[in-house]
Write a protein that holds these residues in place. Structure first.
Motif, short mmCIF file in Angstrom:
data_model
loop_
_atom_site.label_atom_id
_atom_site.label_comp_id
_atom_site.label_asym_id
_atom_site.label_seq_id
_atom_site.Cartn_x
_atom_site.Cartn_y
_atom_site.Cartn_z
N SER A 281 0.89 9.19 -8.38
CA SER A 281 1.77 8.81 -9.11
C SER A 281 2.85 7.99 -8.44
O SER A 281 3.22 8.33 -7.59
CB SER A 281 2.38 9.77 -10.31
N SER B 107 5.18 1.65 -11.27
CA SER B 107 4.33 0.58 -11.61
C SER B 107 4.94 -0.67 -10.81
O SER B 107 4.31 -1.62 -10.50
CB SER B 107 4.42 0.13 -13.13
N SER B 108 6.23 -0.89 -10.51
CA SER B 108 6.69 -1.94 -9.83
C SER B 108 6.45 -2.19 -8.35
O SER B 108 6.56 -3.00 -7.63
CB SER B 108 8.26 -1.87 -9.92
N ARG C 241 3.62 -2.62 -6.65
CA ARG C 241 2.57 -3.31 -6.61
C ARG C 241 2.02 -3.47 -4.99
O ARG C 241 0.90 -3.37 -4.80
CB ARG C 241 2.66 -4.69 -7.25
N VAL D 62 0.10 0.04 -4.47
CA VAL D 62 -0.97 0.04 -5.50
C VAL D 62 -2.11 -0.80 -4.90
O VAL D 62 -3.25 -0.68 -4.70
CB VAL D 62 -0.58 -0.26 -7.14
N THR E 137 -6.79 3.34 -12.51
CA THR E 137 -5.39 3.30 -12.58
C THR E 137 -5.07 3.21 -14.03
O THR E 137 -5.65 2.44 -14.77
CB THR E 137 -4.75 1.93 -11.91
N HIS F 297 -1.58 2.99 -16.57
CA HIS F 297 -0.10 2.90 -16.60
C HIS F 297 0.22 3.34 -17.83
O HIS F 297 -0.20 3.53 -19.06
CB HIS F 297 -0.05 1.32 -16.71
N GLN F 298 1.58 4.07 -17.76
CA GLN F 298 2.39 4.77 -18.74
C GLN F 298 3.76 4.43 -18.45
O GLN F 298 4.66 5.18 -17.65
CB GLN F 298 2.11 6.21 -18.76
N THR G 34 6.79 3.27 -16.69
CA THR G 34 7.19 2.59 -15.59
C THR G 34 6.04 3.22 -14.47
O THR G 34 6.47 3.08 -13.27
CB THR G 34 8.67 2.91 -14.98
N SER H 2 2.61 4.39 -12.69
CA SER H 2 1.06 4.27 -12.63
C SER H 2 0.44 5.41 -11.96
O SER H 2 0.85 5.88 -10.91
CB SER H 2 0.64 3.10 -11.77
N GLU H 3 -0.69 5.92 -12.76
CA GLU H 3 -1.48 7.20 -12.04
C GLU H 3 -2.63 6.69 -11.54
O GLU H 3 -3.38 5.88 -12.04
CB GLU H 3 -1.61 8.08 -13.12
#
Length: 96
Positions: free
Chosen positions: A52, A55-56, A58, A61, A73, A75-76, A78, A80-81
């Protein structure tokens, strides 16, 4: 620091947590810990790593995606799993 934790409700899945102190970032330590975690997870019979991240984040990721194109991936808000199937992931020795 690296931690692998079994998910009680998902047999075969390990959650991976990695923390790199600011002074050690940019020295490939995260990549080495990630590769070692994949090797350890495989050797103990697990089939998936779950990570986890914000999300910011990047760049993180994207870096994982370059190493393991088969990742999924979700997204939930903020967070990202990232789910990494160990059977399809690049062998740890190719991550270096």
């Amino acid at each position: 620091m690296t931690n692998l934790m079994r998910l009680a409700d998902e047999p075969g899945v390990l959650e991976l947590a990695v923390l790199i102190a600011d002074a050690w970032q940019g020295r490939r330590l995260g990549r080495e810990l990630f590769a070692h975690s994949m090797t350890l997870a495989r050797s103990t019979g697990h089939h998936t790593l779950c990570v986890s991240v914000l999300s910011s984040s990047r760049p993180l990721v994207s870096a994982i995606g370059r190493e393991v194109p088969a990742m999924a991936t979700a997204h939930q808000g903020t967070i990202s799993e990232i789910r990494i199937p160990l059977d399809d992931a690049a062998p740890a020795n190719q991550l270096m």
